[in-house]
Write a protein that holds these residues in place. Sequence first.
Motif, PDB file in Angstrom:
ATOM      1  N   PRO A  56      24.008  36.751 -28.557  1.00  0.00           N
ATOM      2  CA  PRO A  56      23.130  37.268 -29.622  1.00  0.00           C
ATOM      3  C   PRO A  56      22.828  38.765 -29.485  1.00  0.00           C
ATOM      4  N   LEU A  98      19.752  41.183 -30.614  1.00  0.00           N
ATOM      5  CA  LEU A  98      18.355  41.070 -31.040  1.00  0.00           C
ATOM      6  C   LEU A  98      17.893  42.376 -31.697  1.00  0.00           C
ATOM      7  N   ASN A 106      26.068  37.457 -35.189  1.00  0.00           N
ATOM      8  CA  ASN A 106      25.196  36.711 -34.272  1.00  0.00           C
ATOM      9  C   ASN A 106      23.924  37.526 -34.038  1.00  0.00           C
ATOM     10  N   HIS A 124      19.623  38.039 -34.172  1.00  0.00           N
ATOM     11  CA  HIS A 124      18.257  37.513 -34.144  1.00  0.00           C
ATOM     12  C   HIS A 124      17.331  38.648 -34.526  1.00  0.00           C
ATOM     13  N   LYS A 125      16.259  38.339 -35.276  1.00  0.00           N
ATOM     14  CA  LYS A 125      15.353  39.395 -35.740  1.00  0.00           C
ATOM     15  C   LYS A 125      13.912  39.054 -35.382  1.00  0.00           C
ATOM     16  N   LEU A 163      11.867  35.010 -25.842  1.00  0.00           N
ATOM     17  CA  LEU A 163      13.217  34.793 -26.366  1.00  0.00           C
ATOM     18  C   LEU A 163      14.274  35.140 -25.314  1.00  0.00           C
ATOM     19  N   ILE A 193      20.514  37.359 -24.123  1.00  0.00           N
ATOM     20  CA  ILE A 193      20.675  38.359 -25.187  1.00  0.00           C
ATOM     21  C   ILE A 193      21.528  39.499 -24.651  1.00  0.00           C
TER      22      ILE A 193
END
Length: 475
Positions: free
Chosen positions: A10, A12, A35, A37-38, A48, A54
């Motif tokens: 991911p 981020l 891929n 994430h926010k 997270l 990450i």
Amino acid sequence: MAGDIYPDFPILLIDDEPSWLRSLGLLLERAGFTNLHKLTDGRKAQSLLAEQKIGIVLLDLMMPGMSGEELIPLIREESPDTVIIVVSGMNQVNLAVQCMKLGASDFIVKTGAEERIVTTVRNAVKLWELKRENRAIRDTISKGPSNPEAFSQIATTNRYMASIFSYIESLATSRQPVLITGESGTGKELIARAIHRVSNPPGPMVSVNVAGLDDTIFSDTLFGHVRGAFTGADARRAGMVEKASNGTLFLDEIGDLSAPSQVKLLRLLQEGDYYPVGSDLPEKINARVVCSTHQDLPAKGKERLFRKDLFYRLQTHHIHMPPLRERKDDIPILLETFLTMAAEETGKKRPVYPQELPVLLATYHFPGNIRELKSMVYDAMARHQGGTLSMASFKEAMQGHPGSIEDSPPPPADSTGNPFTGLEPLPNLAEASHLLVMEAMARAEGNQSIAARLLGISQPALSKRMKLIREKKEV
């Protein structure tokens, strides 16, 4: 679909402005990064990071609750390998320097930075993948090979060879090229086959010796041709690249490629596509490329005989095969292996060999490496009539052969070649002779016949010297 997710870790994005966060996400998705994430609240990032690995974090600095400056060291502590990129609306040099000191990899000002953001993320993905691959290689090598059957065709007990096996296992999931270097006869093709077996692709391994191929034949052999491409091309012909689909393409003697062929191979590796002869439509390569050479490619690069950019592209993963003279501990197992093979092929009973035979072979330099040893064994088996295997054919092959003890050039007269240069006090002739005899006997494991060969004297002459040494010790 899961197959459309890229990268496989991911990325981020952290920013308290939803509109910017949305725009940044769309920018990266258009560039192929899906891929994502926010987060609009930096305080949620730590949990997270604890839940999943990450790879890259893009974050703003000025955020309520927890600022980017506070978040950087927390990310670095929780996930040391994560690449941190600051994307801020503030254009201040001292702020950028402070972020770098805290652990950020880059600092980008938001205004008009779309292209730079994409480039920076693309480089960060490559960096993270490289870190992960290096870590996997270290872990695999420290544990040793877990799939020894993949290397069953390679007879060895050598520790360096064991490390090569572990390295090959660590490359199993990589699709990058592999360059195998080493002198002729060291077993480079066996290593290529081991790479293919360890990777276990659904497709075949296709081997091509490119030495001596001119550019036209190279193109036709590798890329194939379409019907009507040239006189006599009555039907479409698949090239080796296509035949190796979903498998491994092994290009042997890559150092002999012509300059035009080097350009085509470079394009194949960089762009991932090629043109069959006579076609304007590109085809995609779907095979892993493994190359080998006995030549010194960096030296050829300096002479402009081999493209440096192609060399750097080929050696993404590099395996160097040691010559047999650097793995003489393998001579006994290789001797056993080749004797068994030769006995089966000649239909003879596998003979017993003299225990001093491995010692004799260990005194030889083997310019032809393992291939030369195999030839020696097969020749000895062809001459064998029964009883203990004779050492005569081995001695005959070693006598006067390039690389043999008798044919070794004398050491140069300068300080780099004379072991006595600068030695104080200088030993007298008797002392030097004594030391030389003792070293020869040590290398020959006490066998006077082999020691005499090393010294270039007859066995009776050596016996006399040994007798004088013993008498001197007794006095």
